[in-house]
Design a protein around this motif. Sequence first.
Motif, PDB file in Angstrom:
ATOM      1  N   ALA A   5       0.835  -1.201   0.000  1.00 15.13           N
ATOM      2  CA  ALA A   5       0.000   0.000   0.000  1.00 15.13           C
ATOM      3  C   ALA A   5       0.869   1.250   0.000  1.00 15.13           C
ATOM      4  CB  ALA A   5      -0.923  -0.016   1.219  1.00 15.13           C
ATOM      5  N   GLU A   6       2.004   1.194   0.724  1.00 12.88           N
ATOM      6  CA  GLU A   6       2.902   2.345   0.787  1.00 12.88           C
ATOM      7  C   GLU A   6       3.538   2.617  -0.576  1.00 12.88           C
ATOM      8  OE1 GLU A   6       2.874  -0.158   2.887  1.00 12.88           O
ATOM      9  OE2 GLU A   6       2.100   0.828   4.694  1.00 12.88           O
ATOM     10  N   ALA A   9       0.903   4.102  -2.855  1.00 14.61           N
ATOM     11  CA  ALA A   9       0.656   5.506  -2.518  1.00 14.61           C
ATOM     12  C   ALA A   9       1.778   6.396  -3.035  1.00 14.61           C
ATOM     13  CB  ALA A   9       0.508   5.651  -1.010  1.00 14.61           C
ATOM     14  N   GLN A  10       3.020   5.909  -2.913  1.00 13.84           N
ATOM     15  CA  GLN A  10       4.161   6.688  -3.397  1.00 13.84           C
ATOM     16  C   GLN A  10       4.103   6.857  -4.917  1.00 13.84           C
ATOM     17  OE1 GLN A  10       7.964   5.022  -2.336  1.00 13.84           O
ATOM     18  NE2 GLN A  10       9.124   6.541  -3.504  1.00 13.84           N
ATOM     19  N   GLN A  11       3.750   5.790  -5.618  1.00 12.22           N
ATOM     20  CA  GLN A  11       3.650   5.863  -7.071  1.00 12.22           C
ATOM     21  C   GLN A  11       2.540   6.818  -7.506  1.00 12.22           C
ATOM     22  OE1 GLN A  11       3.170   1.816  -8.416  1.00 12.22           O
ATOM     23  NE2 GLN A  11       5.349   1.349  -8.245  1.00 12.22           N
ATOM     24  N   VAL A  12       1.420   6.780  -6.803  1.00 14.15           N
ATOM     25  CA  VAL A  12       0.319   7.686  -7.115  1.00 14.15           C
ATOM     26  C   VAL A  12       0.755   9.134  -6.913  1.00 14.15           C
ATOM     27  CG1 VAL A  12      -1.961   8.487  -6.379  1.00 14.15           C
ATOM     28  CG2 VAL A  12      -1.543   6.048  -6.691  1.00 14.15           C
ATOM     29  N   GLN A  13       1.473   9.410  -5.811  1.00 14.54           N
ATOM     30  CA  GLN A  13       1.953  10.765  -5.544  1.00 14.54           C
ATOM     31  C   GLN A  13       2.898  11.244  -6.634  1.00 14.54           C
ATOM     32  OE1 GLN A  13       1.048  13.070  -3.226  1.00 14.54           O
ATOM     33  NE2 GLN A  13      -0.575  11.589  -2.794  1.00 14.54           N
ATOM     34  N   GLU A  14       3.768  10.365  -7.113  1.00 15.00           N
ATOM     35  CA  GLU A  14       4.691  10.731  -8.186  1.00 15.00           C
ATOM     36  C   GLU A  14       3.927  11.059  -9.470  1.00 15.00           C
ATOM     37  OE1 GLU A  14       7.283   7.398  -8.433  1.00 15.00           O
ATOM     38  OE2 GLU A  14       8.441   7.932  -6.633  1.00 15.00           O
ATOM     39  N   CYS A  15       2.886  10.251  -9.734  1.00 16.41           N
ATOM     40  CA  CYS A  15       2.059  10.507 -10.917  1.00 16.41           C
ATOM     41  C   CYS A  15       1.316  11.837 -10.788  1.00 16.41           C
ATOM     42  CB  CYS A  15       1.047   9.372 -11.115  1.00 16.41           C
ATOM     43  SG  CYS A  15       1.759   7.828 -11.709  1.00 16.41           S
ATOM     44  N   LEU A  16       0.845  12.132  -9.588  1.00 18.15           N
ATOM     45  CA  LEU A  16       0.130  13.386  -9.361  1.00 18.15           C
ATOM     46  C   LEU A  16       1.050  14.595  -9.538  1.00 18.15           C
ATOM     47  CD1 LEU A  16      -2.113  12.427  -6.302  1.00 18.15           C
ATOM     48  CD2 LEU A  16      -2.888  12.947  -8.623  1.00 18.15           C
ATOM     49  N   LYS A  17       2.287  14.460  -9.088  1.00 17.18           N
ATOM     50  CA  LYS A  17       3.252  15.542  -9.281  1.00 17.18           C
ATOM     51  C   LYS A  17       3.513  15.769 -10.767  1.00 17.18           C
ATOM     52  CE  LYS A  17       5.710  14.905  -4.876  1.00 17.18           C
ATOM     53  NZ  LYS A  17       6.980  14.467  -4.251  1.00 17.18           N
ATOM     54  N   ARG A  90      -5.004   5.192 -12.423  1.00 17.86           N
ATOM     55  CA  ARG A  90      -6.091   4.208 -12.435  1.00 17.86           C
ATOM     56  C   ARG A  90      -5.541   2.793 -12.341  1.00 17.86           C
ATOM     57  NH1 ARG A  90     -11.133   5.793 -15.165  1.00 17.86           N
ATOM     58  NH2 ARG A  90     -11.205   3.691 -15.972  1.00 17.86           N
ATOM     59  N   ALA A  91      -4.470   2.528 -13.093  1.00 15.44           N
ATOM     60  CA  ALA A  91      -3.891   1.185 -13.105  1.00 15.44           C
ATOM     61  C   ALA A  91      -3.291   0.816 -11.752  1.00 15.44           C
ATOM     62  CB  ALA A  91      -2.823   1.095 -14.203  1.00 15.44           C
ATOM     63  N   ILE A  92      -2.609   1.772 -11.114  1.00 13.32           N
ATOM     64  CA  ILE A  92      -2.004   1.517  -9.797  1.00 13.32           C
ATOM     65  C   ILE A  92      -3.090   1.217  -8.766  1.00 13.32           C
ATOM     66  CG2 ILE A  92      -0.703   2.568  -7.893  1.00 13.32           C
ATOM     67  CD1 ILE A  92       0.761   4.240 -10.105  1.00 13.32           C
ATOM     68  N   ARG A  93      -4.138   2.017  -8.763  1.00 19.57           N
ATOM     69  CA  ARG A  93      -5.215   1.815  -7.793  1.00 19.57           C
ATOM     70  C   ARG A  93      -5.934   0.491  -8.038  1.00 19.57           C
ATOM     71  NH1 ARG A  93      -8.844   7.076  -7.086  1.00 19.57           N
ATOM     72  NH2 ARG A  93      -9.672   5.724  -5.453  1.00 19.57           N
ATOM     73  N   GLU A  95      -4.608  -2.206  -9.463  1.00 20.41           N
ATOM     74  CA  GLU A  95      -3.691  -3.281  -9.072  1.00 20.41           C
ATOM     75  C   GLU A  95      -3.712  -3.482  -7.566  1.00 20.41           C
ATOM     76  OE1 GLU A  95      -0.873  -6.311  -9.212  1.00 20.41           O
ATOM     77  OE2 GLU A  95      -2.071  -5.395 -10.813  1.00 20.41           O
ATOM     78  N   ARG A  96      -3.753  -2.407  -6.829  1.00 21.13           N
ATOM     79  CA  ARG A  96      -3.801  -2.494  -5.372  1.00 21.13           C
ATOM     80  C   ARG A  96      -5.116  -3.123  -4.917  1.00 21.13           C
ATOM     81  NH1 ARG A  96      -1.267  -4.066  -1.283  1.00 21.13           N
ATOM     82  NH2 ARG A  96      -2.144  -3.291   0.666  1.00 21.13           N
ATOM     83  N   ARG A  97      -6.210  -2.769  -5.584  1.00 26.47           N
ATOM     84  CA  ARG A  97      -7.516  -3.341  -5.247  1.00 26.47           C
ATOM     85  C   ARG A  97      -7.540  -4.843  -5.495  1.00 26.47           C
ATOM     86  NH1 ARG A  97     -11.747  -4.829  -7.992  1.00 26.47           N
ATOM     87  NH2 ARG A  97     -10.837  -4.121  -9.964  1.00 26.47           N
ATOM     88  N   ILE A  98      -6.933  -5.259  -6.620  1.00 23.73           N
ATOM     89  CA  ILE A  98      -6.891  -6.687  -6.953  1.00 23.73           C
ATOM     90  C   ILE A  98      -6.059  -7.453  -5.919  1.00 23.73           C
ATOM     91  CG2 ILE A  98      -6.029  -8.353  -8.640  1.00 23.73           C
ATOM     92  CD1 ILE A  98      -6.719  -6.266 -10.803  1.00 23.73           C
ATOM     93  N   GLN A  99      -4.951  -6.855  -5.500  1.00 20.16           N
ATOM     94  CA  GLN A  99      -4.127  -7.490  -4.470  1.00 20.16           C
ATOM     95  C   GLN A  99      -4.911  -7.660  -3.173  1.00 20.16           C
ATOM     96  OE1 GLN A  99      -0.374  -5.626  -3.748  1.00 20.16           O
ATOM     97  NE2 GLN A  99       0.609  -6.608  -5.492  1.00 20.16           N
ATOM     98  N   ALA A 100      -5.666  -6.619  -2.807  1.00 20.88           N
ATOM     99  CA  ALA A 100      -6.458  -6.705  -1.580  1.00 20.88           C
ATOM    100  C   ALA A 100      -7.522  -7.790  -1.701  1.00 20.88           C
ATOM    101  CB  ALA A 100      -7.105  -5.354  -1.285  1.00 20.88           C
ATOM    102  N   ARG A 101      -8.133  -7.885  -2.876  1.00 23.66           N
ATOM    103  CA  ARG A 101      -9.154  -8.913  -3.101  1.00 23.66           C
ATOM    104  C   ARG A 101      -8.548 -10.307  -2.985  1.00 23.66           C
ATOM    105  NH1 ARG A 101     -10.996  -9.643  -9.097  1.00 23.66           N
ATOM    106  NH2 ARG A 101      -8.902 -10.556  -9.081  1.00 23.66           N
ATOM    107  N   ASN A 102      -7.390 -10.496  -3.614  1.00 23.19           N
ATOM    108  CA  ASN A 102      -6.740 -11.807  -3.579  1.00 23.19           C
ATOM    109  C   ASN A 102      -6.276 -12.179  -2.181  1.00 23.19           C
ATOM    110  OD1 ASN A 102      -7.146 -11.982  -6.324  1.00 23.19           O
ATOM    111  ND2 ASN A 102      -5.073 -11.307  -6.861  1.00 23.19           N
ATOM    112  N   ALA A 103      -6.044 -11.157  -1.346  1.00 24.15           N
ATOM    113  CA  ALA A 103      -5.619 -11.410   0.035  1.00 24.15           C
ATOM    114  C   ALA A 103      -6.808 -11.621   0.966  1.00 24.15           C
ATOM    115  CB  ALA A 103      -4.755 -10.256   0.535  1.00 24.15           C
ATOM    116  N   GLY A 104      -8.020 -11.577   0.388  1.00 27.11           N
ATOM    117  CA  GLY A 104      -9.211 -11.797   1.198  1.00 27.11           C
ATOM    118  C   GLY A 104      -9.742 -10.553   1.856  1.00 27.11           C
ATOM    119  N   ASN A 105      -9.261  -9.377   1.420  1.00 27.19           N
ATOM    120  CA  ASN A 105      -9.702  -8.111   2.037  1.00 27.19           C
ATOM    121  C   ASN A 105     -10.679  -7.354   1.148  1.00 27.19           C
ATOM    122  OD1 ASN A 105      -7.950  -8.564   4.214  1.00 27.19           O
ATOM    123  ND2 ASN A 105      -6.239  -7.680   3.066  1.00 27.19           N
TER     124      ASN A 105
END
Length: 290
Positions: A5-6, A9-17, A90-93, A95-105
């Motif tokens: 998740a960290e 978040a860092q990648q999203v911040q870099e993209c936003l910059k 969009r892709a980063i978010r 991917e993170r959602r898919i990881q959370a789903r696969n982890a049962g979250n």
Amino acid sequence: MPFTAEVAAQQVQECLKSLHRLVCEIEAERNRTEHNIENVLKTQEKVAADENSAHYYEQKLRGLYKTGLADANQEEDLLRAALACINDIRAIRNERRIQARNAGNKETIGCGALMKMLLNSAQTLPLFVGKPGERAPPLCGAVPADGNYIAKSGDMVAALVRVSDKEENWILAEVVGWSISQNKYEVDDIDEEQKNRHVLSKRRVVPLPLMRANPETDESALFPKGSIVMALYPQTTCFYKAVVNKLPGLASDKYEVLFEDSTYPDGYSPPERVAQRYVIAIKEGKGRSS
């Protein structure tokens, strides 16, 4: 480095910059373009007003046109780079959602929130903006996927599932994965209240569009009026057979469709508006009418 998740978040911040920098550059480029357009208009007035100096001003106009074209190309490049940043986010978010789903979250989403999410997903689907002469690619609007295309994990699809011994429905689903050995998809019903996972052959899965088609530039990538399609019935997660009654006029517009419905005298429901993302080619002999 693990995609935590960290890290996300860092990648999203870099993209936003990067996006912020590009937006500033676009604004500066647009100001330059507007200034050049003003010069073009003033020079055109001088050509019309002073015949004796027309040749001089015509030469000047050619230079201004050349500058304006270069400015427009530069602005286009910046806009495309900004859109690429948005798609990266969009892709980063996702991917993170898919990881959370696969982890049962997997987060439980209520019906109202789900409908709002589906609407937002359709409204923010990337718009295809091609260069002159460029054709809309597969999975843009009504353009079907290539025959060997395999939808990726996290992609939304229409899936034909059995709901009883005698009935099958096309539902909105999310791809969990593709089994090469079985040559089958594993998909989740998007309606979390059902909590159903299905293993389906490729012929029972239709990928949804990954891009919207612009009616003003790529009308050929839309279903023609009168086309028989499958469309997501409003406020549901099921696809039903329908007829295209009216095409979108603008990129932000929806199709107007008539759903087959035997309870009406003419066999069709009143017009309903359905976003491009949820209108797909029908597979004959599959599904049922509403």
